[in-house]
Design a protein around this motif. Structure first.
Motif, PDB file in Angstrom:
ATOM      1  N   GLN A   1       0.821  -1.208   0.000  1.00 60.26           N
ATOM      2  CA  GLN A   1       0.000   0.000   0.000  1.00 60.26           C
ATOM      3  C   GLN A   1       0.862   1.269   0.000  1.00 60.26           C
ATOM      4  OE1 GLN A   1      -2.331  -0.592   3.538  1.00 60.26           O
ATOM      5  NE2 GLN A   1      -3.836  -1.864   2.493  1.00 60.26           N
ATOM      6  N   GLY A   2       2.186   1.101  -0.058  1.00 60.33           N
ATOM      7  CA  GLY A   2       3.085   2.246  -0.070  1.00 60.33           C
ATOM      8  C   GLY A   2       3.341   2.843   1.305  1.00 60.33           C
ATOM      9  N   LYS A   3       3.035   2.095   2.344  1.00 63.95           N
ATOM     10  CA  LYS A   3       3.244   2.551   3.718  1.00 63.95           C
ATOM     11  C   LYS A   3       4.440   1.814   4.321  1.00 63.95           C
ATOM     12  CE  LYS A   3      -1.676   3.339   4.227  1.00 63.95           C
ATOM     13  NZ  LYS A   3      -2.904   2.946   4.900  1.00 63.95           N
ATOM     14  N   ALA A   4       4.935   2.316   5.432  1.00 59.33           N
ATOM     15  CA  ALA A   4       6.097   1.711   6.080  1.00 59.33           C
ATOM     16  C   ALA A   4       5.689   0.977   7.350  1.00 59.33           C
ATOM     17  CB  ALA A   4       7.115   2.781   6.431  1.00 59.33           C
ATOM     18  N   HIS A   5       6.384  -0.118   7.640  1.00 55.35           N
ATOM     19  CA  HIS A   5       6.214  -0.846   8.897  1.00 55.35           C
ATOM     20  C   HIS A   5       7.378  -0.428   9.784  1.00 55.35           C
ATOM     21  CE1 HIS A   5       6.413  -4.370  11.630  1.00 55.35           C
ATOM     22  NE2 HIS A   5       5.116  -4.136  11.637  1.00 55.35           N
ATOM     23  N   HIS A   6       7.123   0.489  10.687  1.00 53.92           N
ATOM     24  CA  HIS A   6       8.172   1.124  11.473  1.00 53.92           C
ATOM     25  C   HIS A   6       8.970   0.140  12.322  1.00 53.92           C
ATOM     26  CE1 HIS A   6       6.845   5.009  10.101  1.00 53.92           C
ATOM     27  NE2 HIS A   6       5.611   4.675  10.424  1.00 53.92           N
ATOM     28  N   GLU A   7       8.321  -0.870  12.873  1.00 46.71           N
ATOM     29  CA  GLU A   7       9.024  -1.836  13.715  1.00 46.71           C
ATOM     30  C   GLU A   7      10.053  -2.626  12.915  1.00 46.71           C
ATOM     31  OE1 GLU A   7       5.728  -1.462  13.655  1.00 46.71           O
ATOM     32  OE2 GLU A   7       5.194  -0.835  15.675  1.00 46.71           O
ATOM     33  N   SER A   8       9.717  -3.033  11.698  1.00 50.95           N
ATOM     34  CA  SER A   8      10.677  -3.805  10.908  1.00 50.95           C
ATOM     35  C   SER A   8      11.805  -2.906  10.404  1.00 50.95           C
ATOM     36  CB  SER A   8       9.989  -4.527   9.745  1.00 50.95           C
ATOM     37  OG  SER A   8       9.408  -3.615   8.851  1.00 50.95           O
ATOM     38  N   ARG A   9      11.516  -1.649  10.106  1.00 51.39           N
ATOM     39  CA  ARG A   9      12.583  -0.715   9.709  1.00 51.39           C
ATOM     40  C   ARG A   9      13.551  -0.497  10.869  1.00 51.39           C
ATOM     41  NH1 ARG A   9      10.320   4.365   6.462  1.00 51.39           N
ATOM     42  NH2 ARG A   9      12.300   5.081   7.250  1.00 51.39           N
ATOM     43  N   GLU A  10      13.021  -0.373  12.078  1.00 53.60           N
ATOM     44  CA  GLU A  10      13.878  -0.189  13.250  1.00 53.60           C
ATOM     45  C   GLU A  10      14.702  -1.452  13.506  1.00 53.60           C
ATOM     46  OE1 GLU A  10      15.906   1.539  16.240  1.00 53.60           O
ATOM     47  OE2 GLU A  10      14.620   2.502  14.768  1.00 53.60           O
ATOM     48  N   ALA A  11      14.116  -2.617  13.299  1.00 53.59           N
ATOM     49  CA  ALA A  11      14.847  -3.875  13.465  1.00 53.59           C
ATOM     50  C   ALA A  11      16.002  -3.959  12.471  1.00 53.59           C
ATOM     51  CB  ALA A  11      13.903  -5.062  13.296  1.00 53.59           C
ATOM     52  N   ALA A  12      15.793  -3.504  11.237  1.00 53.29           N
ATOM     53  CA  ALA A  12      16.869  -3.496  10.242  1.00 53.29           C
ATOM     54  C   ALA A  12      17.987  -2.557  10.677  1.00 53.29           C
ATOM     55  CB  ALA A  12      16.317  -3.073   8.877  1.00 53.29           C
ATOM     56  N   ARG A  13      17.620  -1.396  11.190  1.00 52.88           N
ATOM     57  CA  ARG A  13      18.618  -0.425  11.671  1.00 52.88           C
ATOM     58  C   ARG A  13      19.419  -1.009  12.836  1.00 52.88           C
ATOM     59  NH1 ARG A  13      15.317   3.302  12.687  1.00 52.88           N
ATOM     60  NH2 ARG A  13      15.414   4.353  10.701  1.00 52.88           N
ATOM     61  N   GLN A  14      18.758  -1.660  13.759  1.00 55.40           N
ATOM     62  CA  GLN A  14      19.432  -2.258  14.907  1.00 55.40           C
ATOM     63  C   GLN A  14      20.366  -3.391  14.478  1.00 55.40           C
ATOM     64  OE1 GLN A  14      19.536  -1.105  18.002  1.00 55.40           O
ATOM     65  NE2 GLN A  14      18.310   0.589  17.196  1.00 55.40           N
ATOM     66  N   GLN A  15      20.000  -4.133  13.441  1.00 59.65           N
ATOM     67  CA  GLN A  15      20.863  -5.207  12.943  1.00 59.65           C
ATOM     68  C   GLN A  15      22.166  -4.623  12.393  1.00 59.65           C
ATOM     69  OE1 GLN A  15      20.568  -8.391  13.354  1.00 59.65           O
ATOM     70  NE2 GLN A  15      22.368  -8.915  12.177  1.00 59.65           N
ATOM     71  N   VAL A  16      22.089  -3.469  11.756  1.00 62.46           N
ATOM     72  CA  VAL A  16      23.292  -2.806  11.252  1.00 62.46           C
ATOM     73  C   VAL A  16      24.216  -2.466  12.415  1.00 62.46           C
ATOM     74  CG1 VAL A  16      24.151  -0.691  10.143  1.00 62.46           C
ATOM     75  CG2 VAL A  16      22.200  -1.920   9.169  1.00 62.46           C
ATOM     76  N   TRP A  17      23.653  -1.916  13.494  1.00 59.29           N
ATOM     77  CA  TRP A  17      24.463  -1.580  14.680  1.00 59.29           C
ATOM     78  C   TRP A  17      25.102  -2.832  15.267  1.00 59.29           C
ATOM     79  CZ3 TRP A  17      26.139   3.025  15.622  1.00 59.29           C
ATOM     80  CH2 TRP A  17      25.395   4.150  15.287  1.00 59.29           C
TER      81      TRP A  17
END
Length: 59
Positions: free
Chosen positions: A7-23
């Motif tokens: 739908q062109g929207k973001a799932h904020h929890e999964s985006r944050e999980a991706a960011r945390q994996q980078v760290w």
């Protein structure tokens, strides 16, 4: 989650999980995670993100 991306929207929890994996990998995110797709052929579908990181090299 996948429906939100379709739908062109973001799932904020999964985006944050991706960011945390980078760290956790010892890298520093240089931008927001970008949705690039989903896993294929797995029982549980997972969202895949690309995260730009700062270079570890020093000029």
């Amino acid at each position: 989650m996948l429906l939100l991306h379709r739908q062109g929207k973001a799932h904020h929890e999964s985006r944050e999980a991706a960011r945390q994996q980078v760290w956790r990998q010892g890298r520093t995110p240089a931008g927001e995670p970008v949705f690039v797709g989903v896993t294929n052929g797995r029982r549980h579908v997972r969202l895949l993100y690309d995260v730009e990181v700062h270079s570890d090299t020093v000029p």
